[in-house]
Design a protein around this motif. Structure first.
Motif, PDB file in Angstrom:
ATOM      1  N   VAL A 183       7.087  -7.013  -0.563  1.00  0.00           N
ATOM      2  CA  VAL A 183       7.523  -7.699   0.657  1.00  0.00           C
ATOM      3  C   VAL A 183       9.215  -7.944  -0.424  1.00  0.00           C
ATOM      4  O   VAL A 183       9.142  -8.965  -1.346  1.00  0.00           O
ATOM      5  CB  VAL A 183       7.128  -7.716   1.190  1.00  0.00           C
TER       6      VAL A 183
ATOM      7  N   ARG B 233      12.034  -8.113   7.978  1.00  0.00           N
ATOM      8  CA  ARG B 233      11.554  -7.274   8.533  1.00  0.00           C
ATOM      9  C   ARG B 233      12.016  -5.518   8.387  1.00  0.00           C
ATOM     10  O   ARG B 233      13.512  -5.409   8.414  1.00  0.00           O
ATOM     11  CB  ARG B 233      11.723  -6.773  10.529  1.00  0.00           C
TER      12      ARG B 233
ATOM     13  N   THR C   4       1.314  -5.205  -1.823  1.00  0.00           N
ATOM     14  CA  THR C   4       2.395  -4.659  -1.697  1.00  0.00           C
ATOM     15  C   THR C   4       3.655  -5.431  -2.108  1.00  0.00           C
ATOM     16  O   THR C   4       3.439  -6.866  -1.923  1.00  0.00           O
ATOM     17  CB  THR C   4       2.290  -4.604   0.660  1.00  0.00           C
TER      18      THR C   4
ATOM     19  N   LEU D 189       9.332 -13.454   6.402  1.00  0.00           N
ATOM     20  CA  LEU D 189       9.352 -12.177   6.507  1.00  0.00           C
ATOM     21  C   LEU D 189      11.137 -11.612   6.591  1.00  0.00           C
ATOM     22  O   LEU D 189      11.150 -11.508   7.991  1.00  0.00           O
ATOM     23  CB  LEU D 189       8.483 -11.522   6.552  1.00  0.00           C
TER      24      LEU D 189
ATOM     25  N   ASP E   4      12.730 -10.521  -3.655  1.00  0.00           N
ATOM     26  CA  ASP E   4      12.233  -9.468  -3.329  1.00  0.00           C
ATOM     27  C   ASP E   4      10.133 -10.465  -3.751  1.00  0.00           C
ATOM     28  O   ASP E   4      11.076 -10.689  -4.875  1.00  0.00           O
ATOM     29  CB  ASP E   4      11.800  -8.234  -3.874  1.00  0.00           C
TER      30      ASP E   4
ATOM     31  N   TYR F  50       3.641  -4.752  10.424  1.00  0.00           N
ATOM     32  CA  TYR F  50       4.257  -4.837   8.872  1.00  0.00           C
ATOM     33  C   TYR F  50       3.341  -4.528   8.047  1.00  0.00           C
ATOM     34  O   TYR F  50       3.932  -4.069   6.713  1.00  0.00           O
ATOM     35  CB  TYR F  50       6.013  -5.211   8.556  1.00  0.00           C
TER      36      TYR F  50
ATOM     37  N   VAL G 267       1.364  -5.992   6.294  1.00  0.00           N
ATOM     38  CA  VAL G 267       1.542  -7.025   4.644  1.00  0.00           C
ATOM     39  C   VAL G 267       0.457  -6.931   4.106  1.00  0.00           C
ATOM     40  O   VAL G 267      -1.064  -7.716   4.068  1.00  0.00           O
ATOM     41  CB  VAL G 267       2.064  -7.998   4.758  1.00  0.00           C
TER      42      VAL G 267
END
Length: 350
Positions: free
Chosen positions: A336, A275, A334, A273, A289, A328, A330
């Motif tokens: 990420v 950050r 969403t 992931l 993404d 974060y 998640v």
């Protein structure tokens, strides 16, 4: 000296050849019906294959001109359901492995091995009076009482509960540290293999799919078949061109050339992931993404499934500590960003 096994047989179908390190624990892992128990029986001399060459430390047990009977092979064998004699006490069961010794010495040594297996207090009990873990320890004491050159274990922990199983893992490792016998362990449990074995053989339909040090096999499968046997969820088709893997609209850089690769795998724990509160580091490459499809919490960590941009219907699994999941934010739906480092991508040929 190593354990050499070459076995070919029609029913059950076996076409198996491998060299295993001496003094180590090797796990033989595969699905039900893959031939694991049949191979163990062939090594024990209980199955006579159509063709075989089995040798330990240079001593041949099976080849075209010889088939050494089971009782003459320096082995200890713990079958799936322990094989204890119901009419004998635990002490009597262990004594059956020492019938070549005088009665007094036999009883003394049997008690010694019951103590080594942590069941000395069960010496006068019969199998029906023992728990699953105690039966397993008695069977193990009987198997090691002969001080064998090779110890064969056929799913010995499958009939005990999780807590007992963990305790038995520790005891087996401690026994092996004191007596570094060559051990061949049959299991279908990859976690069990990872905790106990230094060497791993993946088996399917009687054939070796991959063999090597446990850590290497678990993290670097060499084929699509091995990846599936290891239950690695992130297995994707791709095209290798110009030193890159082309995965939909994405070009992934590799750590080394991979001519002929048609797929790749990535372990969930190696899907990183990115950050949002930190600048991108130089170690983060192959940035993508994606939209979070699902999140499942499992103890102290979570499994996160992400659909990468431009790859509808594709799901990448990621493992995250719960604190990262919460920090974060998640959540499902969403967006990420994540990284697939070149060193974590395992290219695979068909």
């Amino acid at each position: 000296m190593s354990l050499n096994i070459e076995v070919r047989h029609a029913a059950p179908p076996l076409d198996f050849a491998v060299e295993l390190p001496s003094g180590e624990i090797t796990a033989l892992v595969g699905p039900s019906g893959s031939g694991k128990t049949s191979l163990l029986r062939a090594v024990a001399g209980l199955l006579k294959p159509a063709q075989a060459r089995i040798a330990l430390a240079g001593v041949v047990w099976d080849d075209a001109s010889r088939h050494l009977p089971t009782q003459r092979r320096p082995i200890g064998f713990v079958p799936q359901h322990y094989g204890l004699f119901p009419h004998l006490t635990a002490l009597g069961n262990v004594e059956t492995a020492l019938l070549d010794q005088p009665a007094t010495a036999r009883r003394e040594r049997a008690r010694h091995f019951l103590e080594a297996a942590h069941v000395a207090d069960c010496a006068e009990r019969r199998p029906r009076q023992l728990s699953g873990g105690q039966k397993q320890r008695v069977a193990l004491a009987r198997a090691i009482a002969r001080e064998p050159g090779l110890l064969l274990l056929d799913e010995p922990f499958s009939a005990v509960d999780r807590a007992t199983r963990k305790s038995l893992y520790v005891e087996l490792r401690q026994l092996h540290a004191k007596r570094p016998t060559t051990i061949l362990l049959v299991t279908h449990d990859l976690d069990e293999a990872a905790q106990l074995a230094s060497h791993l053989v993946l088996l399917d339909a009687g054939r070796v799919v991959q063999a090597g040090p446990t850590t290497t096999v678990l993290t670097c499968p060499t084929s699509i078949a091995a990846t599936r046997l290891l239950d690695i969820p992130n297995l994707f088709a791709a095209t290798c061109m110009g030193g890159q893997l082309h995965w939909g609209p994405h070009a992934l850089r590799l750590a080394a050339p991979a001519a002929g690769a048609s797929h790749f795998a990535v372990l969930p724990q190696n899907v990183l992931l990115v950050r949002p509160d930190r600048p991108l580091g130089s170690h983060l490459e192959n940035l993508l993404d994606g939209r979070v499809c699902d999140v499942m919490q499992m103890g102290t960590e979570a499994l996160v499934w992400i659909e990468p941009a431009g790859l509808p219907g594709t799901r990448v699994q990621m493992r995250l500590p719960l604190r990262a999941l919460e920090r974060y934010r998640v959540d499902a739906d969403t967006v990420v960003r994540f990284s697939l480092r070149p060193s974590d991508i395992v290219p695979l040929a068909s």
